[in-house]
Design a protein around this motif. Structure first.
Motif, PDB file in Angstrom:
ATOM      1  N   LYS A   9     -61.915  56.439  72.085  1.00  0.00           N
ATOM      2  CA  LYS A   9     -61.537  55.314  71.225  1.00  0.00           C
ATOM      3  C   LYS A   9     -62.161  54.013  71.714  1.00  0.00           C
ATOM      4  N   ILE A  10     -62.086  53.812  73.023  1.00  0.00           N
ATOM      5  CA  ILE A  10     -62.655  52.580  73.599  1.00  0.00           C
ATOM      6  C   ILE A  10     -64.165  52.543  73.384  1.00  0.00           C
ATOM      7  N   ASP A  11     -64.813  53.697  73.547  1.00  0.00           N
ATOM      8  CA  ASP A  11     -66.260  53.776  73.358  1.00  0.00           C
ATOM      9  C   ASP A  11     -66.641  53.434  71.918  1.00  0.00           C
ATOM     10  N   ILE A  12     -65.873  53.975  70.953  1.00  0.00           N
ATOM     11  CA  ILE A  12     -66.149  53.704  69.538  1.00  0.00           C
ATOM     12  C   ILE A  12     -65.893  52.234  69.217  1.00  0.00           C
ATOM     13  N   LEU A  13     -64.811  51.679  69.756  1.00  0.00           N
ATOM     14  CA  LEU A  13     -64.510  50.259  69.536  1.00  0.00           C
ATOM     15  C   LEU A  13     -65.634  49.366  70.050  1.00  0.00           C
ATOM     16  N   ASN A  14     -66.165  49.720  71.204  1.00  0.00           N
ATOM     17  CA  ASN A  14     -67.269  48.934  71.768  1.00  0.00           C
ATOM     18  C   ASN A  14     -68.504  48.978  70.868  1.00  0.00           C
ATOM     19  N   ARG A  15     -68.779  50.165  70.306  1.00  0.00           N
ATOM     20  CA  ARG A  15     -69.945  50.291  69.443  1.00  0.00           C
ATOM     21  C   ARG A  15     -69.722  49.592  68.092  1.00  0.00           C
ATOM     22  N   LEU A  16     -68.498  49.707  67.573  1.00  0.00           N
ATOM     23  CA  LEU A  16     -68.154  48.998  66.332  1.00  0.00           C
ATOM     24  C   LEU A  16     -68.290  47.490  66.523  1.00  0.00           C
ATOM     25  N   ALA A  17     -67.784  47.025  67.654  1.00  0.00           N
ATOM     26  CA  ALA A  17     -67.825  45.591  67.942  1.00  0.00           C
ATOM     27  C   ALA A  17     -69.265  45.091  68.025  1.00  0.00           C
ATOM     28  N   GLU A  18     -70.117  45.890  68.634  1.00  0.00           N
ATOM     29  CA  GLU A  18     -71.530  45.491  68.762  1.00  0.00           C
ATOM     30  C   GLU A  18     -72.170  45.354  67.383  1.00  0.00           C
ATOM     31  N   TYR A  19     -71.837  46.292  66.497  1.00  0.00           N
ATOM     32  CA  TYR A  19     -72.397  46.267  65.140  1.00  0.00           C
ATOM     33  C   TYR A  19     -71.811  45.103  64.329  1.00  0.00           C
ATOM     34  N   PHE A  20     -70.469  44.996  64.334  1.00  0.00           N
ATOM     35  CA  PHE A  20     -69.791  43.962  63.535  1.00  0.00           C
ATOM     36  C   PHE A  20     -70.129  42.551  64.023  1.00  0.00           C
ATOM     37  N   ASP A  21     -70.233  42.409  65.328  1.00  0.00           N
ATOM     38  CA  ASP A  21     -70.546  41.092  65.877  1.00  0.00           C
ATOM     39  C   ASP A  21     -71.932  40.641  65.414  1.00  0.00           C
ATOM     40  N   PHE A  22     -72.872  41.583  65.380  1.00  0.00           N
ATOM     41  CA  PHE A  22     -74.216  41.261  64.914  1.00  0.00           C
ATOM     42  C   PHE A  22     -74.220  40.947  63.417  1.00  0.00           C
ATOM     43  N   LYS A  23     -73.447  41.709  62.643  1.00  0.00           N
ATOM     44  CA  LYS A  23     -73.465  41.576  61.179  1.00  0.00           C
ATOM     45  C   LYS A  23     -72.567  40.452  60.675  1.00  0.00           C
ATOM     46  N   TYR A  24     -71.367  40.293  61.288  1.00  0.00           N
ATOM     47  CA  TYR A  24     -70.375  39.361  60.743  1.00  0.00           C
ATOM     48  C   TYR A  24     -70.028  38.183  61.647  1.00  0.00           C
ATOM     49  N   GLY A  25     -70.389  38.254  62.926  1.00  0.00           N
ATOM     50  CA  GLY A  25     -70.151  37.108  63.794  1.00  0.00           C
ATOM     51  C   GLY A  25     -68.832  37.128  64.546  1.00  0.00           C
ATOM     52  N   PRO A  26     -68.366  35.958  65.025  1.00  0.00           N
ATOM     53  CA  PRO A  26     -67.225  35.810  65.936  1.00  0.00           C
ATOM     54  C   PRO A  26     -65.937  36.555  65.579  1.00  0.00           C
ATOM     55  N   PRO A  27     -65.537  36.641  64.292  1.00  0.00           N
ATOM     56  CA  PRO A  27     -64.271  37.328  64.020  1.00  0.00           C
ATOM     57  C   PRO A  27     -64.249  38.777  64.479  1.00  0.00           C
ATOM     58  N   PHE A  28     -65.421  39.372  64.708  1.00  0.00           N
ATOM     59  CA  PHE A  28     -65.475  40.781  65.092  1.00  0.00           C
ATOM     60  C   PHE A  28     -66.282  41.003  66.367  1.00  0.00           C
ATOM     61  N   SER A  29     -66.164  40.055  67.272  1.00  0.00           N
ATOM     62  CA  SER A  29     -66.784  40.230  68.584  1.00  0.00           C
ATOM     63  C   SER A  29     -66.062  41.352  69.325  1.00  0.00           C
ATOM     64  N   LYS A  30     -66.689  41.844  70.377  1.00  0.00           N
ATOM     65  CA  LYS A  30     -66.081  42.930  71.168  1.00  0.00           C
ATOM     66  C   LYS A  30     -64.712  42.508  71.686  1.00  0.00           C
ATOM     67  N   PHE A  31     -64.630  41.321  72.229  1.00  0.00           N
ATOM     68  CA  PHE A  31     -63.379  40.817  72.788  1.00  0.00           C
ATOM     69  C   PHE A  31     -62.280  40.765  71.730  1.00  0.00           C
ATOM     70  N   HIS A  32     -62.633  40.285  70.543  1.00  0.00           N
ATOM     71  CA  HIS A  32     -61.632  40.116  69.495  1.00  0.00           C
ATOM     72  C   HIS A  32     -61.252  41.437  68.850  1.00  0.00           C
ATOM     73  N   LEU A  33     -62.218  42.323  68.634  1.00  0.00           N
ATOM     74  CA  LEU A  33     -61.926  43.598  67.986  1.00  0.00           C
ATOM     75  C   LEU A  33     -60.971  44.436  68.827  1.00  0.00           C
ATOM     76  N   LEU A  34     -61.123  44.399  70.129  1.00  0.00           N
ATOM     77  CA  LEU A  34     -60.206  45.131  71.010  1.00  0.00           C
ATOM     78  C   LEU A  34     -58.789  44.591  70.875  1.00  0.00           C
ATOM     79  N   LYS A  35     -58.673  43.286  70.703  1.00  0.00           N
ATOM     80  CA  LYS A  35     -57.350  42.680  70.532  1.00  0.00           C
ATOM     81  C   LYS A  35     -56.755  43.005  69.167  1.00  0.00           C
ATOM     82  N   ILE A  36     -57.597  43.032  68.134  1.00  0.00           N
ATOM     83  CA  ILE A  36     -57.123  43.411  66.797  1.00  0.00           C
ATOM     84  C   ILE A  36     -56.540  44.820  66.844  1.00  0.00           C
TER      85      ILE A  36
END
Length: 369
Positions: free
Chosen positions: A243-270
């Motif tokens: 789960k953590i591995d997938i979250l990290n990869r999702l965060a990398e993709y979302f952060d690049f595509k959508y910016g700060p609301p979906f950074s790695k740090f924030h997505l883990l907290k969400i």
């Protein structure tokens, strides 16, 4: 973008309805008084209102509000305000029947018209040259029209421009300039004084509802994103490491595509917030900004969480100060010793919020599809 568009539609609708109400009040009061110096009165009133709430209350706009309330029945105003903005309303004022207002609003939605293009359609008398408008459900005249969001969508762009724009912020944001909104009565007549106070009360009601609602919507949207991710992971029966591995990869993709609301740090907290029960979350979501909720999500004691949520709301604590009080163990020093009834304070803490203090709001609204 769908979430942002839904958010903007409701806020836009409330603002347009606010303008209709203000126009109605001005019409009723000035008609009752039969005052021959209407232009001077409106100019004086506008000078106070624009100082507090910005150019939406210019003399020209107040006159437009009056005309809007005269030419457009309240039911029709409520219907069209849910789908188009104020900049379109001003072009519709040349129309004299509810049927025409509904017809041209449908044309705006179907053809994604700009206000200038709408003006051209009205000028060529499109309504008169078209088949009579027959609505299957007249109470919901736009239910069958699907707006497809895109970067070239003029309706969505107008909504986004409104809610992030300086003029809109002046009318929506409660701040220190508004705390002592007492008109200088020395140079004002009773009529002017009354109209200013009535308008102020309407705007304050709008601010209270919209700031609370927008704050809740942002919070619930982030939690729902976390919940959807969580549900998909549970379906796949993933281990915690996976789960953590997938979250990290999702965060990398979302952060690049959508910016700060979906950074790695924030997505883990969400994802962390999504593990909290729905009932507990809903009780605090209208009280607090998202950054406060992220901090409280790490507390396991429900009473402790509600205690800090209530104090953060009633005392307008910053996120930094909330962290400090949790670290100092304020709950265990005071609340547990005095057996303070935490649930009893929740109701009284529904104060007016300022959505622009929610640092995630602008980022969330600025996300592009």
């Amino acid at each position: 973008m769908t979430r942002q568009r839904n958010m903007m539609k409701i806020t836009n609708s409330s603002m347009v309805e606010l303008f209709w109400k203000v126009g109605k009040v001005f019409n009723n009061v000035l008609l009752k008084e039969g005052n021959l110096e209407t232009d001077r009165l409106i100019n004086n009133i506008s000078s106070h209102l624009t100082n507090w709430f910005g150019p939406f209350f210019s003399t020209e706009n107040i006159i437009i509000m009056q005309e809007f309330a005269i030419k457009c029945p309240q039911t029709t105003a409520s219907q069209i305000s849910s789908v188009i903005g104020w900049e379109y309303i001003t072009e519709l004022l040349v129309l004299n029947t509810p049927e025409k207002w509904i017809f041209y609003t449908r044309v705006v939605l179907l053809e994604q018209l700009t206000p200038i293009a709408l003006k051209d359609k009205i000028a060529i008398k499109l309504y008169e040259h078209s088949q009579p408008l027959k609505l299957k459900f007249p109470d919901s005249p736009f239910f069958d029209i699907k707006i497809i969001p895109s970067k070239k969508n003029s309706i969505v762009e107008a909504y986004l421009s409104n809610i992030l724009g300086k003029n809109f912020r002046q009318i929506l944001e409660p701040n220190s300039r508004h705390k002592n909104r007492k008109p200088n009565s020395y140079n004002l007549s009773i009529v002017e004084h009354d109209l200013i106070n009535i308008t102020i009360n309407h705007v304050i009601d709008f601010q209270k509802f919209q700031n609370l609602w927008l704050n809740s919507f942002v919070n619930l949207s982030f939690r729902e994103i976390g919940t959807q991710i969580k549900e998909e992971m549970n379906k796949a029966q993933l281990k915690e490491v996976e789960k953590i591995d997938i979250l990290n990869r999702l965060a990398e993709y979302f952060d690049f595509k959508y910016g700060p609301p979906f950074s790695k740090f924030h997505l883990l907290k969400i994802f962390k917030v999504a593990n909290q029960s729905v009932d507990d979350f809903i009780q605090i979501t209208s009280l607090l900004r998202w950054e406060h909720i992220l901090i409280l999500s790490f507390l396991t004691d429900k009473n402790e969480q509600f205690y800090y949520a209530t104090l953060s709301a009633t005392e307008d604590w910053s996120a930094t100060y909330l962290k400090k009080q949790i670290k100092n163990g304020l709950y265990y020093i005071i609340a547990k010793k005095t057996n303070e009834d935490v649930d009893g304070i929740i109701e009284s803490s529904l104060l007016t919020k300022n959505i622009y203090k929610n640092k995630y709001f602008i980022d969330f609204m600025s996300v592009n599809p």
